[in-house]
Write a protein that holds these residues in place. Structure first.
Motif, PDB file in Angstrom:
ATOM      1  N   GLN A  70      -6.213  14.277 -11.620  1.00 51.59           N
ATOM      2  CA  GLN A  70      -6.504  13.216 -10.667  1.00 51.59           C
ATOM      3  C   GLN A  70      -7.748  12.402 -11.024  1.00 51.59           C
ATOM      4  O   GLN A  70      -8.081  11.442 -10.326  1.00 51.59           O
ATOM      5  CB  GLN A  70      -6.680  13.817  -9.261  1.00 51.59           C
ATOM      6  CG  GLN A  70      -5.454  14.569  -8.748  1.00 51.59           C
ATOM      7  CD  GLN A  70      -4.205  13.696  -8.727  1.00 51.59           C
ATOM      8  OE1 GLN A  70      -4.265  12.541  -8.328  1.00 51.59           O
ATOM      9  NE2 GLN A  70      -3.084  14.248  -9.166  1.00 51.59           N
ATOM     10  N   ARG A  72     -10.139   9.744 -12.733  1.00 56.30           N
ATOM     11  CA  ARG A  72      -9.930   8.414 -13.296  1.00 56.30           C
ATOM     12  C   ARG A  72     -10.675   8.278 -14.621  1.00 56.30           C
ATOM     13  O   ARG A  72     -11.780   8.781 -14.789  1.00 56.30           O
ATOM     14  CB  ARG A  72     -10.431   7.344 -12.314  1.00 56.30           C
ATOM     15  CG  ARG A  72      -9.979   5.931 -12.683  1.00 56.30           C
ATOM     16  CD  ARG A  72     -10.629   4.905 -11.793  1.00 56.30           C
ATOM     17  NE  ARG A  72     -10.237   5.026 -10.409  1.00 56.30           N
ATOM     18  CZ  ARG A  72      -9.126   4.524  -9.877  1.00 56.30           C
ATOM     19  NH1 ARG A  72      -8.272   3.889 -10.637  1.00 56.30           N
ATOM     20  NH2 ARG A  72      -8.873   4.660  -8.586  1.00 56.30           N
ATOM     21  N   ASP A  73     -10.048   7.594 -15.544  1.00 59.56           N
ATOM     22  CA  ASP A  73     -10.652   7.366 -16.856  1.00 59.56           C
ATOM     23  C   ASP A  73     -11.686   6.239 -16.775  1.00 59.56           C
ATOM     24  O   ASP A  73     -11.755   5.494 -15.800  1.00 59.56           O
ATOM     25  CB  ASP A  73      -9.566   7.015 -17.863  1.00 59.56           C
ATOM     26  CG  ASP A  73     -10.001   7.243 -19.302  1.00 59.56           C
ATOM     27  OD1 ASP A  73     -11.134   7.697 -19.519  1.00 59.56           O
ATOM     28  OD2 ASP A  73      -9.190   6.967 -20.203  1.00 59.56           O
ATOM     29  N   GLU A 112     -16.051   3.951  -9.148  1.00 63.95           N
ATOM     30  CA  GLU A 112     -15.121   4.103  -8.043  1.00 63.95           C
ATOM     31  C   GLU A 112     -15.760   3.698  -6.723  1.00 63.95           C
ATOM     32  O   GLU A 112     -16.968   3.855  -6.528  1.00 63.95           O
ATOM     33  CB  GLU A 112     -14.614   5.541  -7.952  1.00 63.95           C
ATOM     34  CG  GLU A 112     -13.605   5.892  -9.022  1.00 63.95           C
ATOM     35  CD  GLU A 112     -12.912   7.207  -8.755  1.00 63.95           C
ATOM     36  OE1 GLU A 112     -11.674   7.244  -8.749  1.00 63.95           O
ATOM     37  OE2 GLU A 112     -13.630   8.206  -8.567  1.00 63.95           O
ATOM     38  N   ARG A 123      -7.005   7.780  -2.729  1.00 64.14           N
ATOM     39  CA  ARG A 123      -6.735   6.556  -3.493  1.00 64.14           C
ATOM     40  C   ARG A 123      -7.978   5.677  -3.540  1.00 64.14           C
ATOM     41  O   ARG A 123      -7.998   4.567  -3.021  1.00 64.14           O
ATOM     42  CB  ARG A 123      -5.571   5.780  -2.871  1.00 64.14           C
ATOM     43  CG  ARG A 123      -4.249   6.494  -2.915  1.00 64.14           C
ATOM     44  CD  ARG A 123      -3.158   5.616  -2.324  1.00 64.14           C
ATOM     45  NE  ARG A 123      -3.028   4.372  -3.073  1.00 64.14           N
ATOM     46  CZ  ARG A 123      -2.512   3.257  -2.553  1.00 64.14           C
ATOM     47  NH1 ARG A 123      -2.148   3.214  -1.295  1.00 64.14           N
ATOM     48  NH2 ARG A 123      -2.395   2.177  -3.293  1.00 64.14           N
ATOM     49  N   CYS A 126     -11.226   1.128  -7.809  1.00 64.16           N
ATOM     50  CA  CYS A 126     -12.263   1.088  -8.839  1.00 64.16           C
ATOM     51  C   CYS A 126     -12.596  -0.360  -9.166  1.00 64.16           C
ATOM     52  O   CYS A 126     -11.795  -1.276  -8.950  1.00 64.16           O
ATOM     53  CB  CYS A 126     -11.820   1.837 -10.093  1.00 64.16           C
ATOM     54  SG  CYS A 126     -10.402   1.101 -10.940  1.00 64.16           S
ATOM     55  N   GLU A 153      -6.785  -0.496 -14.894  1.00 61.35           N
ATOM     56  CA  GLU A 153      -7.042   0.391 -13.759  1.00 61.35           C
ATOM     57  C   GLU A 153      -7.430  -0.432 -12.528  1.00 61.35           C
ATOM     58  O   GLU A 153      -7.042  -0.113 -11.400  1.00 61.35           O
ATOM     59  CB  GLU A 153      -8.158   1.373 -14.099  1.00 61.35           C
ATOM     60  CG  GLU A 153      -7.830   2.379 -15.191  1.00 61.35           C
ATOM     61  CD  GLU A 153      -7.054   3.581 -14.650  1.00 61.35           C
ATOM     62  OE1 GLU A 153      -6.972   3.742 -13.419  1.00 61.35           O
ATOM     63  OE2 GLU A 153      -6.540   4.351 -15.474  1.00 61.35           O
ATOM     64  N   CYS A 157      -5.296  -1.196  -8.661  1.00 62.27           N
ATOM     65  CA  CYS A 157      -5.846  -0.878  -7.333  1.00 62.27           C
ATOM     66  C   CYS A 157      -5.189  -1.700  -6.231  1.00 62.27           C
ATOM     67  O   CYS A 157      -5.230  -1.325  -5.063  1.00 62.27           O
ATOM     68  CB  CYS A 157      -7.353  -1.119  -7.305  1.00 62.27           C
ATOM     69  SG  CYS A 157      -8.296   0.113  -8.201  1.00 62.27           S
TER      70      CYS A 157
END
Length: 270
Positions: A70, A72-73, A112, A123, A126, A153, A157
């Protein structure tokens, strides 16, 4: 108008081959890092690529995606950020990069949202980490800077259920990157491949033209879909030089540039 062809390569030997086949720009990544999305190359790979006669962009990415499902990169610790900054300085100090050639660096850092309501749904949105990106852009000057697919990314969103013209995360992200001073953005128009995100890519490119940021279309670009991408995005009709980006690998294990794939893409780009 001209459509440029950028090939990301994984090691100095691949760079030479890509140029022989007709690449008009090279993104240099560490050997063996394709599965990680491309990582910062060691210094000797820049030295082995420094004689190339096309613009060279060096990837600045200290690690691949996090192992946690889960997580985020493109969100980095202070130590990882310092490594990115030090890598840019190290490459600049070699004197091998040339401003007049259009050489530069490729990187991207996100942060984030701290919104409690978003956290409760799992959720978090970012955004561009403007403070850190500003620092890296300044560190990279006078060389070009590209914000890589971390931008996808941000695009993702936006709620997919909202009409595409009412989505706003990508606009905020694009304006933030312009304010940071980036010269270009590598994007597939969202998560997944470019061919799946043509409508969003069209809007991104149109807005980027106003902001004078180059959009590099990447993500699953291949000889079998380049004609559709080019036609539907009207790449040859855009007001400035545009680029497409494809690794053209014969296999992910060998990281070897595929001659037929390069030739096929170039035949459609004209």
């Amino acid at each position: 108008m001209t459509i440029g062809f950028e090939i990301p390569v994984f090691g100095a030997s691949a760079a030479s081959k890509a140029i022989e086949l007709g690449a008009s720009r090279i993104e240099l990544n560490a050997s063996g890092s394709y599965s990680d999305g491309g990582l910062t190359p060691p210094l000797h790979e820049l030295k082995g690529s420094s004689s190339v006669r096309v613009p060279l962009r060096v990837m600045i990415r200290p690690r691949g995606p996090p192992s946690e499902p889960q997580a985020r990169d493109f969100i980095y610790s202070d130590e990882e950020f310092e490594r990115m900054e030090a890598s840019i300085q190290m490459f600049k100090e070699t004197g091998l990069l040339k401003k007049e050639h259009g050489d530069g660096f490729v990187f991207g850092i996100l942060k984030e949202s701290q919104d409690i309501a978003e956290a409760s749904t799992g959720r978090r949105k970012c955004w561009v980490d403007k403070e850190r990106c500003n620092r890296l852009v300044e560190a990279a000057r006078p060389f070009k800077t590209v914000f890589h697919r971390a931008f996808d990314e941000i695009v993702s969103c936006d709620d997919a259920g909202i009409a595409i013209d009412n989505r706003h995360a990508w606009r905020v992200g694009l304006d933030d990157l312009a304010a940071c001073g980036f010269d270009a953005i590598l994007t597939s128009g969202g998560l997944g491949n470019a061919i799946q995100n043509i409508d969003m890519l069209d809007r991104i490119i149109t807005r980027a033209e106003v902001l004078r940021i180059e959009i590099i279309v990447g993500g699953g670009v291949r000889k079998h879909n380049i004609q559709r991408l080019s036609q539907q995005l009207k790449l040859k009709e855009r007001g400035s030089t545009t680029y497409v980006h494809s690794a053209c690998l014969s296999s992910t294990e060998s990281e070897c540039v595929d001659d037929d794939e390069v030739i096929g893409i170039l035949s459609h780009l004209g």
